[in-house]
Design a protein around this motif. Sequence first.
Motif, PDB file in Angstrom:
ATOM      1  N   UNK A 529       0.816  -1.208   0.000  1.00  0.00           N
ATOM      2  CA  UNK A 529       0.000   0.000   0.000  1.00  0.00           C
ATOM      3  C   UNK A 529       0.848   1.256   0.000  1.00  0.00           C
ATOM      4  N   UNK A 530       1.940   1.269   0.769  1.00  0.00           N
ATOM      5  CA  UNK A 530       2.829   2.433   0.783  1.00  0.00           C
ATOM      6  C   UNK A 530       3.381   2.714  -0.608  1.00  0.00           C
ATOM      7  N   UNK A 531       3.842   1.677  -1.288  1.00  0.00           N
ATOM      8  CA  UNK A 531       4.458   1.871  -2.605  1.00  0.00           C
ATOM      9  C   UNK A 531       3.437   2.337  -3.635  1.00  0.00           C
ATOM     10  N   UNK A 541       5.531   5.653 -11.977  1.00  0.00           N
ATOM     11  CA  UNK A 541       5.567   4.196 -11.829  1.00  0.00           C
ATOM     12  C   UNK A 541       6.925   3.656 -11.416  1.00  0.00           C
ATOM     13  N   UNK A 542       7.994   4.383 -11.741  1.00  0.00           N
ATOM     14  CA  UNK A 542       9.327   3.892 -11.414  1.00  0.00           C
ATOM     15  C   UNK A 542       9.562   3.843  -9.908  1.00  0.00           C
ATOM     16  N   UNK A 564      10.200  -5.385 -13.989  1.00  0.00           N
ATOM     17  CA  UNK A 564      10.251  -3.925 -13.918  1.00  0.00           C
ATOM     18  C   UNK A 564       9.545  -3.300 -15.114  1.00  0.00           C
ATOM     19  N   UNK A 565       9.796  -3.811 -16.305  1.00  0.00           N
ATOM     20  CA  UNK A 565       9.146  -3.279 -17.506  1.00  0.00           C
ATOM     21  C   UNK A 565       7.635  -3.404 -17.404  1.00  0.00           C
ATOM     22  N   UNK A 566       7.181  -4.520 -16.888  1.00  0.00           N
ATOM     23  CA  UNK A 566       5.741  -4.738 -16.736  1.00  0.00           C
ATOM     24  C   UNK A 566       5.149  -3.733 -15.748  1.00  0.00           C
ATOM     25  N   UNK A 567       5.852  -3.478 -14.647  1.00  0.00           N
ATOM     26  CA  UNK A 567       5.317  -2.608 -13.609  1.00  0.00           C
ATOM     27  C   UNK A 567       5.440  -1.124 -13.953  1.00  0.00           C
ATOM     28  N   UNK A 568       6.137  -0.796 -15.012  1.00  0.00           N
ATOM     29  CA  UNK A 568       6.154   0.600 -15.453  1.00  0.00           C
ATOM     30  C   UNK A 568       4.801   1.014 -16.021  1.00  0.00           C
ATOM     31  N   UNK A 569       3.934   0.052 -16.284  1.00  0.00           N
ATOM     32  CA  UNK A 569       2.543   0.336 -16.650  1.00  0.00           C
ATOM     33  C   UNK A 569       1.687   0.127 -15.394  1.00  0.00           C
TER      34      UNK A 569
END
Length: 583
Positions: A529-531, A541-542, A564-569
């Motif tokens: 939740x913090x992130x 997103x980074x 990481x690439x996936x979570x940039x969206x």
Amino acid sequence: MIKITRNKATLGALIALLCFTSCQDYLDIDPKDKLNSDQVYNNVFDADAAVIGIYGKFMGLAEKYIILNELRADLMSPTTNADMYLQEINEHAVTKDNPYANPKDFYELINNCNDALKNFKIMDDENEIDQSEFNERYSDIGTLRSWLYLQLAMHYGEVPYVTEPIENIDDVKDQSLYPRLPLNQLIDKLIDFTESLPYTNPYGVNSSLVIDVDGYNTAKFFVNKECVLGDLYLWDNDYLQAASHYKSVMETSSNSGSDSERYNVYRIKYAELASNDDLAVGYIRYREQDGSSLINSNTQGWRSMFAREQDALWNTEWIWSLPFDSSFAPKNPFIDLFSNQGGEYVVKPSQESMDLWDNQEQRNGFPYDARGKKFSYNIINGQPVIMKYLFKYLDSDTQLPIDVFQTSGDWFLYRAATLHLRYAEAANRDGYHKIADALLNFGIKNAYSVEGTVDVTDIEQTHQPFPYDFDARQGDYPYYRGNWYRNTGLRGRAYVERAEVFGDSLISIENNIIKESALELAYEGNRWGDLVRVALRRNDPSFLADKIYYKLSKDGNSKASEVRSRLMNPNNWYIPFVWKNEE
């Protein structure tokens, strides 16, 4: 269906079972056995039985709560014992069969809440419960429902918002009946509903739901309404309202006649150097340069908050905590999760989390944060083991189970440190950087002192309106003792050097707060939740993706860059809402 007997003796027995039964007989019954609502909602003791049943079932979410909030984030990693489903959670590649991702158990509990709320209103309308009894119970279950929805929102991104009991829980899957609301719209709905509740305080001391039984006091078993409101406003980026609700909890004992409560409860109190009867990181007095003199026991120091009984000192830190007892169901899930002695040991501290603690410096010069490898985790048989949930299970000397059949423990949900960090996050965003920095580091008095000044009449206080009013005065000429004079700040209590501010105060202090949350609250169910909250606020997103990348990379996971690439969206931050009927 168990018969509800209407007397206080039976109620006491039910409350004794509050943490120890999932109340399946009460909540999950075959239709042929179901009693009409007018047979089970006749008076306050029936209402209490409903509350107890809901919290009993709520405890079944403990394992999922920790896995989703910690393994998805950067502080926890799977061990080689972990199954494919835990690996999927860790790598943000959840499949439809993953049991940790199934939202159905959340909605079964929400449906129980909806049923109770509906019947509490009927009882109130028909004068079967007095107004104060209705206000307390309706507000409690309503707030718990809001808390459940907040959890769903941060993990699924968009979810159905169901507020009435439904006959067939599987209907929740039907989007034509229950459209899914995105996180921001759901937060607004939750704020409107939770603010409308008639009661915001904990249950009164004379409530039939607050008793001492079998060594437990039930007062802290129930969700704190002001904390939930603070969290909802923090997610909504309404920082003044968030800080106001948090400050109300921080001031819980300001009007207490007892100095031990007035100056200590939820204040993050300084260390007792002579006795070490505190919740601080500390050493035997005058032996601070001797690492072996670290106070490391179940009854003294920082570690003890996770192991001590519900005494007065425990009460200064804990706001919401539920105990598991080895004599009753449900089973404590944390031994199997964390312990490599008598447990399945499927998750462990990530290398990233261990590095965070090792990159701190104590005030005696030791190059690590004792909250890490001394308290939050230990190395047992060469393996890093998360310890916060195991102090009542493992012998502190041998690191072996005291008794493999004694599996009592606790589900840690909200404490004073959580409260201070979230208040500081809100205050910082509202422009009160100095106050946020003070609570994070060495306390209000330290930040607002003037060196060499004896008369503290106009110093050691913030001189701000609520919720930014703090009085930490400690003077003898003239005599002052402000309510906050014992406040020592999170890092002061942890005996580590201050977190410095570089460049832009707002961003630097916020970064420090989120890092401190990792150091202080690791594995307690707050990290994801913090992130998400900060990454959304910054539209960056980074902020989230990089932290997951560093974890996976340091753990040697070959998929680190791919994840990481996936979570940039941001759309990929959330678990697919896939409903699965468990067999």
